[in-house]
Design a protein around this motif. Structure first.
Motif, PDB file in Angstrom:
ATOM      1  N   VAL A   1       1.436   8.322  -6.067  1.00  0.00           N
ATOM      2  CA  VAL A   1       1.641   7.208  -5.137  1.00  0.00           C
ATOM      3  C   VAL A   1       2.617   7.603  -4.032  1.00  0.00           C
ATOM      4  N   LYS A   2       3.674   8.342  -4.398  1.00  0.00           N
ATOM      5  CA  LYS A   2       4.637   8.806  -3.397  1.00  0.00           C
ATOM      6  C   LYS A   2       3.954   9.745  -2.393  1.00  0.00           C
ATOM      7  N   TYR A   3       3.073  10.597  -2.881  1.00  0.00           N
ATOM      8  CA  TYR A   3       2.328  11.490  -1.994  1.00  0.00           C
ATOM      9  C   TYR A   3       1.507  10.680  -0.988  1.00  0.00           C
ATOM     10  N   LEU A   4       0.826   9.656  -1.460  1.00  0.00           N
ATOM     11  CA  LEU A   4       0.005   8.835  -0.577  1.00  0.00           C
ATOM     12  C   LEU A   4       0.857   8.098   0.451  1.00  0.00           C
ATOM     13  N   GLU A   5       2.003   7.609   0.031  1.00  0.00           N
ATOM     14  CA  GLU A   5       2.931   6.967   0.972  1.00  0.00           C
ATOM     15  C   GLU A   5       3.353   7.945   2.061  1.00  0.00           C
ATOM     16  N   ASP A   6       3.763   9.147   1.635  1.00  0.00           N
ATOM     17  CA  ASP A   6       4.224  10.152   2.595  1.00  0.00           C
ATOM     18  C   ASP A   6       3.113  10.565   3.553  1.00  0.00           C
ATOM     19  N   ARG A   7       1.884  10.457   3.093  1.00  0.00           N
ATOM     20  CA  ARG A   7       0.751  10.842   3.930  1.00  0.00           C
ATOM     21  C   ARG A   7       0.394   9.732   4.923  1.00  0.00           C
ATOM     22  N   GLY A   8       0.992   8.587   4.794  1.00  0.00           N
ATOM     23  CA  GLY A   8       0.737   7.484   5.714  1.00  0.00           C
ATOM     24  C   GLY A   8      -0.345   6.535   5.268  1.00  0.00           C
ATOM     25  N   VAL A   9      -0.752   6.627   4.002  1.00  0.00           N
ATOM     26  CA  VAL A   9      -1.756   5.697   3.477  1.00  0.00           C
ATOM     27  C   VAL A   9      -1.144   4.299   3.412  1.00  0.00           C
ATOM     28  N   GLU A  10      -1.833   3.331   3.976  1.00  0.00           N
ATOM     29  CA  GLU A  10      -1.335   1.956   4.011  1.00  0.00           C
ATOM     30  C   GLU A  10      -2.106   1.018   3.097  1.00  0.00           C
ATOM     31  N   HIS A  11      -3.354   1.364   2.789  1.00  0.00           N
ATOM     32  CA  HIS A  11      -4.202   0.511   1.956  1.00  0.00           C
ATOM     33  C   HIS A  11      -5.004   1.369   0.985  1.00  0.00           C
ATOM     34  N   ILE A  12      -5.208   0.842  -0.205  1.00  0.00           N
ATOM     35  CA  ILE A  12      -6.106   1.448  -1.185  1.00  0.00           C
ATOM     36  C   ILE A  12      -7.063   0.354  -1.644  1.00  0.00           C
ATOM     37  N   PHE A  13      -8.344   0.673  -1.685  1.00  0.00           N
ATOM     38  CA  PHE A  13      -9.371  -0.281  -2.104  1.00  0.00           C
ATOM     39  C   PHE A  13      -9.805   0.070  -3.523  1.00  0.00           C
ATOM     40  N   GLY A  14      -9.879  -0.912  -4.407  1.00  0.00           N
ATOM     41  CA  GLY A  14     -10.273  -0.540  -5.753  1.00  0.00           C
ATOM     42  C   GLY A  14     -10.358  -1.673  -6.732  1.00  0.00           C
ATOM     43  N   LEU A  15     -10.545  -1.274  -7.989  1.00  0.00           N
ATOM     44  CA  LEU A  15     -10.701  -2.208  -9.101  1.00  0.00           C
ATOM     45  C   LEU A  15     -10.082  -1.567 -10.330  1.00  0.00           C
ATOM     46  N   CYS A  16      -9.474  -2.389 -11.134  1.00  0.00           N
ATOM     47  CA  CYS A  16      -8.721  -1.876 -12.286  1.00  0.00           C
ATOM     48  C   CYS A  16      -9.631  -1.403 -13.413  1.00  0.00           C
ATOM     49  N   GLY A  17      -9.060  -0.643 -14.307  1.00  0.00           N
ATOM     50  CA  GLY A  17      -9.709  -0.207 -15.531  1.00  0.00           C
ATOM     51  C   GLY A  17      -8.661   0.455 -16.405  1.00  0.00           C
TER      52      GLY A  17
END
Length: 585
Positions: A10-26
């Motif tokens: 999650v920290k990697y995605l933040e640092d990469r500038g990701v602002e949204h993730i689309f998905g569904l739990c499991g």
């Protein structure tokens, strides 16, 4: 220092500038969801994984960067597959991160493993359409795999990739240094251009041609090269035709925009491309419907017409037509060089008033021929009137998503798009069910723009649960359902060629049937408007825009086919030698 893989991911995605993730739990991905709860990244929760992957597709098209999907193992990943495949065939960058079965249970058929013919084979399901599929075998590998995944998704010919992560690896600890190391890698690759010698050859060839055409596809938008294209057209005054995916690359009111070619193109446009002596093809694969099944008497007569083909992907050059010149390069960089060289060679530029006047005349004639439908008060409504009043009411820079059928074909043929990249349509896969969820992603990416999904009742009925996401996340999209109580395009084809409509019309005891989509919207807590006359539609649309919240407008529509003077050889397969197209049902 060691930390949980889920935390570092999650920290990697933040640092990469990701602002949204689309998905569904499991059960395989809740470790990541737990970390997202503490993150600045917004998790867009859905009720079906195809909604997630399609919304992510729409988001990536508007953001012009890779979107991220978080999926569950097995059925979660297969549910998402259609949306990911659609993105792949339209060259849309996407990183799918999927939970997988525990690594120590490969082949034992643990809960939801895909393993009939190959153990833990969910990666294999995606291999035919993603650019690459990784299965993370060790926690120490995940940082490098993520870095490679984003780079591959966004470089060259963009597209989706899959990173499949056994659920036990999400919960393992790894040295933080493995993620620190990849921070030093560039996040943006320099893209290839062309030299002045090649640019000079292109420019001189076009200038010396008797009747050149520039033919553009969606690759121009993907390369963010629409401004450079307009600069070239304005200087050399060469007319521009486009594929379905190239719709809006040059504004439809530009004096040199011809329009869409192929089956849903007009005779005038198809004849212009067929009789050109040189075509400059930019970011297009010359797909079947756009090229009239590649039959030379209809749209393109290549190689009698000479082709210069420029694309970032070498495999697209020569795929369907031989190229006199094939150039592998980034379109934005290439057009910058071509524009500079063109202005050095011909500083005064050119005029082409005869062609501009011809295009203007044809536009006026098409509009006049359509006027009877655009002003018809019939109810159910004429589709042409729906499109005409939409264009009157919508802002010039509104974003439109289409599905398949009249909404896609009619928009391509006769709905003006003025802002490059503002129409999102399923081109390569022609996926029914694309338009409605893609609008969610588009609106999240551009919250300050009006976003409207133009969709048939068959397409909207694929996944109405997207309304739950719209309500929960407060995503103010407008859905206009062109409701003809049918899979209308297929019904027209089946009736014309086989005399039946079995499986294509929605009926109960021979009477047309449709769910009340306005009532369904209200059940989700969303504004629903049922249009009961042609005169009610335009005010309903104006109201929907003013509300700035999710709205469903259910519009009964006459089931007649999109008019076409083009050709698609499925007609010859159905009715050889009879020249049958399709009919109103």
């Amino acid at each position: 220092m060691k930390k949980l893989v889920s935390h570092l991911l999650v920290k990697y995605l933040e640092d990469r500038g990701v602002e949204h993730i689309f998905g569904l739990c499991g059960h395989t991905n809740i470790a990541v969801l737990t970390e997202l709860e503490k993150s600045s990244i917004r998790f867009v929760n859905v009720r079906h994984e195809q909604i997630a992957s399609t919304a992510a597709d729409g988001y990536a098209r508007v953001k012009n960067k890779a979107s991220v999907v978080l999926s569950h193992v097995g059925p979660g990943l297969t549910n998402a597959a259609t949306g990911v495949a659609n993105a792949a065939l339209d060259s849309i960058p996407m990183v799918v991160i999927a939970g997988d079965i525990p690594s120590h249970y490969y082949g034992k058929h643990p809960h939801q493993e895909i393993n009939l013919h190959s153990d833990a084979a969910q990666v294999d399901v995606y291999k035919p359409f993603v650019k690459r599929a990784w299965r993370v075998e060790r926690p120490e590998h995940i940082a490098e795999i993520l870095e490679k995944a984003f780079q591959l998704a966004e470089s060259g010919n963009p597209g989706p990739v899959l990173v499949s992560v056994p659920m036990d690896i999400f919960s393992k600890e790894v040295e933080e240094s493995t993620f620190e190391r990849v921070k030093h890698h560039t996040k943006k690759l320099e893209k290839p251009s062309i030299d002045d010698v090649t640019a000079k050859k292109v420019v001189e060839t076009l200038v010396e041609a008797r009747n050149p055409i520039i033919y553009v596809g969606g690759g121009v938008v993907l390369a963010n090269a629409t401004a450079e294209l307009k600069e070239l057209v304005d200087h050399l005054r060469i007319p521009v035709a486009h594929s379905l995916m190239g719709k809006g690359v040059l504004p439809d009111d530009h004096p040199l925009t011809l329009g869409m070619t192929g089956f849903w193109g007009t005779k005038f446009i198809n004849e212009k491309t067929r009789t050109a002596d040189w075509i400059l093809g930019l970011g297009t694969r010359f797909a079947e419907a756009d090229s009239s099944s590649w039959e030379p008497e209809y749209t393109f007569d290549i190689p009698n017409t000479k082709l210069i083909h420029i694309d970032i992907d070498a495999s697209e050059i020569g795929r369907n037509y031989p190229a006199e010149m094939g150039i592998v390069a980034d379109l934005k960089q290439t057009l910058k060089v071509i524009n500079r060289v063109a202005k050095e060679l011909y500083p005064e530029g050119f005029k082409n008033e005869a062609v501009e006047n011809e295009i203007a005349k044809q536009r006026a004639e098409f509009k006049e021929n359509n006027r009877q439908f655009e002003t018809d008060s019939a109810f159910p409504m004429q589709p042409q009137r729906i499109l005409s009043e939409l264009r009157e009411v919508l802002p010039r820079d509104a974003y439109i998503t289409t599905d398949v059928g009249w909404n896609k074909n009619g928009v391509g043929q006769q709905f003006p798009i003025y802002t490059p990249g503002s129409v999102l349509t399923p081109g390569g896969f022609a996926t029914m069910g694309f338009g409605a969820p893609a609008a969610l992603g588009a609106k999240i990416a551009k919250p300050d723009k009006v976003v409207l999904s133009l969709v048939g009742d068959g397409g909207f009925g694929q996944n109405p649960a997207l309304l739950a996401t719209a309500k929960e996340e407060n995503i103010p999209v407008i859905w206009v359902i062109m409701n003809n109580y049918a899979f209308g395009t297929i019904a027209g084809l089946q009736k014309a060629h086989f005399g039946t409509t079995l499986g294509t019309l929605f009926e109960i005891d021979g009477e047309s049937y449709s769910p009340d989509y306005a009532a369904i919207a209200k059940a989700y807590g969303i504004e629903g408007i049922k249009v009961n006359s042609a005169e009610e539609f335009k005010p309903a649309l104006e109201k929907a825009i003013s509300l700035n919240k999710p709205v469903v407008i259910d519009v009964p529509m006459i089931n007649n086919p999109t008019p076409t003077a083009g050709h698609w050889n499925i007609m010859d397969i159905y009715s050889p030698g009879k020249k049958v197209h399709h009919v109103t049902t």
